[in-house]
Design an enzyme around this catalytic site. Structure first.
Site, PDB file in Angstrom:
ATOM      1  N   ASP A 211       8.626 -12.945  -9.284  1.00  0.00           N
ATOM      2  CA  ASP A 211       8.725 -11.487  -9.185  1.00  0.00           C
ATOM      3  C   ASP A 211      10.165 -11.015  -9.372  1.00  0.00           C
ATOM      4  O   ASP A 211      10.404  -9.863  -9.749  1.00  0.00           O
ATOM      5  CB  ASP A 211       8.176 -10.980  -7.842  1.00  0.00           C
TER       6      ASP A 211
ATOM      7  N   GLU B  85       4.809   2.025   3.497  1.00  0.00           N
ATOM      8  CA  GLU B  85       5.543   1.291   4.532  1.00  0.00           C
ATOM      9  C   GLU B  85       6.082   2.222   5.616  1.00  0.00           C
ATOM     10  O   GLU B  85       6.017   1.925   6.804  1.00  0.00           O
ATOM     11  CB  GLU B  85       6.708   0.507   3.910  1.00  0.00           C
TER      12      GLU B  85
ATOM     13  N   PHE C 278      10.557  -4.867   1.189  1.00  0.00           N
ATOM     14  CA  PHE C 278      10.079  -3.497   1.345  1.00  0.00           C
ATOM     15  C   PHE C 278      10.370  -2.935   2.739  1.00  0.00           C
ATOM     16  O   PHE C 278      10.011  -1.789   3.036  1.00  0.00           O
ATOM     17  CB  PHE C 278       8.585  -3.389   1.015  1.00  0.00           C
TER      18      PHE C 278
ATOM     19  N   SER D  16      -1.487 -11.067   0.890  1.00  0.00           N
ATOM     20  CA  SER D  16      -0.189 -11.701   0.644  1.00  0.00           C
ATOM     21  C   SER D  16       0.608 -11.947   1.913  1.00  0.00           C
ATOM     22  O   SER D  16       1.409 -12.884   1.978  1.00  0.00           O
ATOM     23  CB  SER D  16       0.645 -10.832  -0.296  1.00  0.00           C
TER      24      SER D  16
ATOM     25  N   HIS E  57       7.516 -13.260   2.018  1.00  0.00           N
ATOM     26  CA  HIS E  57       8.201 -13.378   0.724  1.00  0.00           C
ATOM     27  C   HIS E  57       9.690 -13.168   0.969  1.00  0.00           C
ATOM     28  O   HIS E  57      10.328 -12.297   0.394  1.00  0.00           O
ATOM     29  CB  HIS E  57       7.619 -12.374  -0.276  1.00  0.00           C
TER      30      HIS E  57
END
Lengths: 461, 461
Positions: free
Chosen positions: B261, B203, B229, B177, B253
């Site tokens: 989402d 992360e 994130f 992604s 994103h």
């Protein structure tokens, strides 16, 4: 298992009998949280995309859906087929749910009859409302006092827990430092229902618990840590904002004034981070009296998280007989000190820097300059006021403005006009006693006096 | 142990023989990381404050220090007594260190003689410098292409790993992604030295590893995840900024354009959070070509973290034959499209909203209004430019300005003047296909055209 959880394994994620047994075992476990581990196959039984990452990130597509339905023995149409068996099961669940709800209402009705006072208290708590007189016992402070806003918050909290039994919270292993150690209060745990919780050094877990408690309702949860450690709980705080959960977060040691712990412990960008997040209300009170009002705002708020930003260092208590009333806290910003004579410039400050602004205004007054001091504990609350109120506090015609905040200047252009200046900190802090750090990094009345004079010259030019 | 670590326990934290044995065992372990657990007493052997929280948060005090020294058999004066035994031990450590350093320099000298090319490469890598020609093979894109900036970044990365062997990185379980899946590249692990790392859904751990790799030197570490994130890795990113570590973070994103989402995955406040953090450089390229330049900036930066903010959704590639050169990325902001005729207004945009600004400018030009479009991928780089350059891009005399960014408006007052407007998003996003979310939430050329007209009227009034 290493964390002390009750761990159950169901081999096959479609083993309904096994799942039911695991859920029953989980409910029977009274001491530990339970984790049930199921093994499933993503997109089962799609013939080519089962167990592939594509099944996570994108729709299956028409052909794969057709073949999957074929494998399951479902008709191709309608697109959303509901098997009779599932429909019947759901019907039973609806009936069971309705029966359980009726049972609950009956129980509550009987309880209300038998214990009307307790029942009224319960209903109030479930509605998130505050009982009459909850704020009648809050402390007041005298201008002869000098105390940190974290200490004022501790004094407020001590009284609140006596009169607001729904208030439950604690800290991420910093109870003493954040002023959330309540003398004599029992600790909440498996064997007792005290109002304080010891979360350990787990900011994220603490904030997630606060969310769960707020979503459940009936309690008013709060948590505390150093403001800089808000970094560790940001994902959960964001979820509270998004989910409109009324959690209260106390962030102390709120600036470079905290002392020798140095830049790792000195929040600089955190006010901007919190203010930029939708539906978070941030309050940074200027003294003990504003801290009381900030707590009132936090407890009255029911549709999102509120962050109380408090000092480690002692601050003088502002004399309210000669200054604006701390009632103004609920409006986000208010006139704390009016200009003598003509209003020529405005000093805007938050938290511990309000004292610096007051001193600067006194010096400027002695030189014949009319300077107003606005205490602005909350940008969000101020932005929500009617335009007339905002204009009364920050008149558009008064362009000479200086903001003082011991944090990133980021965002202050919103309030200081293009002629204005922000005395702020666009770098990390430094390890030094709080007073010295303030002086070295420019948060002094002298510096504010010079800035006001610069800004006055600029706005007249 | 549950995480697969090699765990050693030394009962007594003062057991030097036990500690030495544990350290030897740790070095002998070739497969797993080692954790050595010691039990110690805080403030040992202070007579009243040993094992108390006070010993953590405050100095011991003169009397307690006097009694502690007495217990240890140390003289009361000088204040900082160094026992002879410690001094002698340190002396040996200094000698050992000097010998080891000489040994290393000798080894490097012999290596340089035997393998001059490899040695030069090693020295370059240790200095964080880039080899000649590292950027000679980067992809170029044509205006007929249409691709997401995450895809452009993937194309850049593919070429970089071929020519820059020190580039090591990966993702927190989002390689596909975030465009960090490098075809054919081996995964870094205990048995192999491939250029890609699979950190798992961790992360914070990823960002901590990047810091350690950068602090060690010799490699250029990068990590990637969805921008939203970044919340999970903020503490480590802050430490990179504070420690001036050259880590590269890819956040894809990057807005409400990411699709269904929904708000949990749609960053809104994250650009403000990153920009407010000292010593972080944030780059949000407008198209594939700017993405190449953003990577160049990131790799040339050696004194702090750089965040590349990329789209999930496809963007058209801007025609550079008729628009400003993407070289301007390194200046943070540049004139992408000049106004026809008199310069009346400026549209400022970042990332995917630059395309919206260009369309709006075209429409306004058709109505005879001269509108410049400024692409502003990086506030930090722009702020670091000389005043003349900044004035050439955003002339003070042009007060009619509209900023477009699909994120919180927080901070945009810095660039739009008091007469200006920010088309931004001061709320959480919404679940919808990217195009629809953009349209519903106001990020359209129509909306920008109206805003420019409003701002023009206001600035003329």
């Amino acid at each position: 298992e290493a964390y002390g959880w009750h761990v159950l394994r169901v081999g096959d994620g479609n083993d309904l009998v096994g799942i039911e047994a695991a859920l029953k075992a989980a409910r029977a476990e009274a001491e530990r949280p339970t984790l049930v581990i199921l093994r499933t196959h993503i997109a089962d039984p799609a013939p080519t995309k089962r167990d592939t990452p594509e099944a996570h990130g994108a729709p299956l597509g028409a052909e794969e859906i057709r073949r999957t339905k074929e494998i399951m023995g479902w008709p191709a149409e309608p697109a959303f087929h509901v098997p009779e068996e599932a429909r019947a099961d759901l019907g039973r669940a609806v009936a069971t749910g309705a029966a359980l709800e009726t049972e609950w209402h009956d129980l509550l009705a009987r309880y209300s009859e038998a214990h009307p006072v307790l029942a009224a208290e319960l209903k109030l708590a479930l509605a998130g409302a505050l009982p009459d007189g909850w704020d009648a016992h809050l402390p007041t402070f005298s201008p002869t006092d000098k105390l940190a806003t974290r200490q004022a918050s501790a004094a407020v909290l001590k009284r609140l827990v006596e009169h607001l039994p729904t208030l439950i919270g604690g800290s991420a292993d910093l109870a003493g430092s954040t002023g959330t150690e309540i003398p004599g209060a029992a600790l909440f745990g498996p064997k007792q229902a005290g109002p304080t919780v010891a979360w350990g050094i787990r900011e994220h877990g603490m904030a997630a618990c606060l969310n769960g408690m707020a979503a459940h309702g009936g309690v008013r949860p709060y948590g505390s840590t150093f403001l800089v450690f808000a970094d560790y709980l940001r994902p959960s705080l964001r979820l509270a904002a998004l989910s409109r959960l009324p959690v209260i977060l106390i962030g102390t040691h709120d600036s470079i004034g905290l002392g020798e712990d140095g830049p790792t412990h000195q929040p600089v960008e955190h006010l901007a981070m919190l203010r930029a997040t939708p539906n978070v209300v941030v309050l940074r009170p200027a003294d003990a009296t504003e801290t009381v009002e900030a707590w009132k705002v936090a407890l009255r708020r029911l549709d999102g998280p509120t962050v109380l930003v408090l000092t480690r260092q002692k601050l003088r208590v502002i004399d309210r007989s000669s200054h604006g009333s701390a009632d103004g806290v609920r409006c986000g910003a208010y006139v704390l000190r009016e200009a003598e004579g003509e209003l020529q410039a405005i000093l805007i400050a938050t938290g511990s820097e309000v004292g610096v602004a007051l001193d600067a205004a006194d010096r400027l007054a002695a030189e014949g300059l009319g300077v107003r001091v606005v205490s602005m504990p909350s940008w969000e609350l101020f932005a929500a006021q009617p335009a007339e109120y905002r204009e009364s506090v920050l008149p558009a015609a008064v362009r000479a403005r200086v903001a003082i905040e011991a944090a990133a200047s980021f965002g202050w252009e919103r309030y200081i006009t293009e002629a204005g200046e922000a005395i702020a900190l666009d770098r990390f802090g430094a390890s030094a006693p709080g007073d010295r750090a303030f002086a070295e990094l420019g948060f002094t009345p002298e510096h504010a006096v010079q800035a006001v004079k610069r800004v006055l010259n600029r706005s007249r030019a």
